[in-house]
Enzyme design. Structure first.
Site: not given
Ligand SMILES: NC(=O)c1ccc[n+]([C@@H]2O[C@H](COP(=O)([O-])OP(=O)(O)OC[C@H]3O[C@@H](n4cnc5c(N)ncnc54)[C@H](O)[C@@H]3O)[C@@H](O)[C@H]2O)c1
Ligand SMILES: [Zn+2]
Length: 359
Positions: A121, A143, A185, A227, A237, A241, A245, A248, A252, A265
């Site tokens: 956990r 993330k 990026e 960031k 997000e 936030r 993206n 992206h 993606h 990427h």
């Protein structure tokens, strides 16, 4: 050494940026209050280069260290690899006072972070990013994720590291293609958020491409600062936030449909950003001149700007499966000139038309 803090109440942590800081990793982990048993999750490529330094540094600080290897490549950022990692953590006897060290690029960082978020956990973890992309982006912000055959990063958790230790020297061994992919990026922060940083990139392109250490240290620091600020204002997000993206949504989609070896990427994000500038021009957020300026910088960083061949239905499917999808419309991040952003709700078909992909 530059030290930044990501302020997230009880989840706050430090980012250390320095040359040669891998050697003092163990000390910093102990100072951050981490336990004395660690599992270093890495891949064979990074292990061969930096595994011993990290193992020794942790051992000298009094930690018992296990090394857990995962195969190298985005195609292994999946449930099967994760399951093998859980087996290894159980086998090594990691308990809730133990911690995980993610040593590698974004693939290792995302998967090891998700393992840390879920094993028992949740146990603490440290990000030790070794690619430019991971140093400027994926190691900061919490993330964590694995991919699903239907799309990237579909299974994951928000789970902050306890420390991010960035050794700029590790970039000296990074293959050129990966280095350039990381620059995508970097450009993203300039285009969507910080105009003067974009200008710095324009003025220092050669020094950055030749990996001048002072330049890289500045670039990494500035990206981490931006960031951290964004993450501090919107950790999970729910709004702001999402600007990270930028580039992206289409990036993606191309990445998923091209196959992970065809486009890495950052290369996909570069193409996604160029398409985002086209959409931004058509929606009145960006001038042709600014779009040209952005494409020029991306090209000078050695990144492609033309989309690879694609199948319309597969691309649409990939866009729709993207987790940013809401009620059929996509929250699409446009650039407002250079250094600012605007959000548009767009249906995927409209997105393709506006990007010029159907002409
Ligand atoms: N969590 C986030 O916020 C976030 C943000 C951006 C990207 N990502 C994820 O990051 C991943 C991409 O990360 P990446 O670009 O770092 O790719 P990667 O992790 O696959 O690393 C690229 C290649 O470089 C090798 N490598 C790593 N460090 C090296 C070094 N110092 N010297 C030589 N070789 C080295 C790796 O073994 C790999 O072959 C994607 O899965 C993407 O989804 C996550
Ligand atoms: Zn990215």
């Amino acid at each position: 050494m530059s030290i930044l803090t990501v302020n997230l109440a009880e989840n706050s942590y430090k980012i250390h940026i320095d040359s040669g800081s891998l050697y003092s990793l163990g000390q910093h982990c102990v100072s951050a209050g981490l336990g004395l048993r660690a599992a270093v999750i890495t891949n064979p490529t990074v292990k061969a280069l930096y595994g011993d330094i990290v193992r020794r540094s942790l051992a000298e600080a009094g930690c018992t260290v296990s090394i857990v290897e995962i195969p190298d490549g985005e195609e292994y950022k999946n449930a099967e690899t994760l399951s093998g990692v859980y087996d290894a953590l159980i086998e090594a006897g990691l308990d809730r006072k133990s911690f995980i060290v993610a040593l590698g690029g974004g693939v290792v960082g995302d998967l090891a972070g998700f393992a840390a978020a879920t094993y028992l956990r949740g146990i603490p973890f440290v990000q030790v990013p070794t690619t430019l992309l991971a140093q400027v982006d994926s190691s900061v912000g919490g993330k964590t994720a694995i991919d699903h055959p239907r799309g990237k990063n579909l299974i994951g958790a928000f789970y902050q590291p306890r420390l991010v230790q960035i050794d700029v020297e590790t970039l000296s061994t990074l293959p050129e293609r990966e280095f350039r992919a990381g620059l995508a990026e970097v450009v993203k922060y300039g285009v969507a958020i910080d105009r003067s940083f974009f200008e710095y990139l324009e003025q220092n392109t050669e020094a950055i491409c030749s990996r001048k250490p002072e330049c890289l240290a500045y670039v990494i620091r500035r990206c981490c600062e931006i960031k951290a600020q964004v993450v501090e204002s919107d950790e999970k997000e729910s709004g702001l936030r999402a600007i990270l993206n930028y580039g992206h949504t289409l990036g993606h989609a191309f990445e998923t449909q091209a196959g992970y070896r065809e486009l890495v990427h950052g290369e996909a994000v570069a193409i996604g950003m160029v398409l985002a500038t086209r959409i931004s021009v058509r929606l009145g957020h960006c001038s042709e001149a600014d779009a040209e300026r952005i494409a020029t910088l991306i090209t000078r960083f050695g990144l492609g700007v033309s989309p690879p061949p694609f199948e319309r239905s597969r691309l649409l499917d990939a866009i729709l499966t993207d987790k940013k999808n809401r009620d059929g419309a996509i929250s699409f991040i446009c650039n407002q000139g250079v250094g600012n952003y605007a959000v548009e709700q767009l249906l995927p078909e409209k997105l393709l038309t506006l990007s010029g992909l159907e002409v």
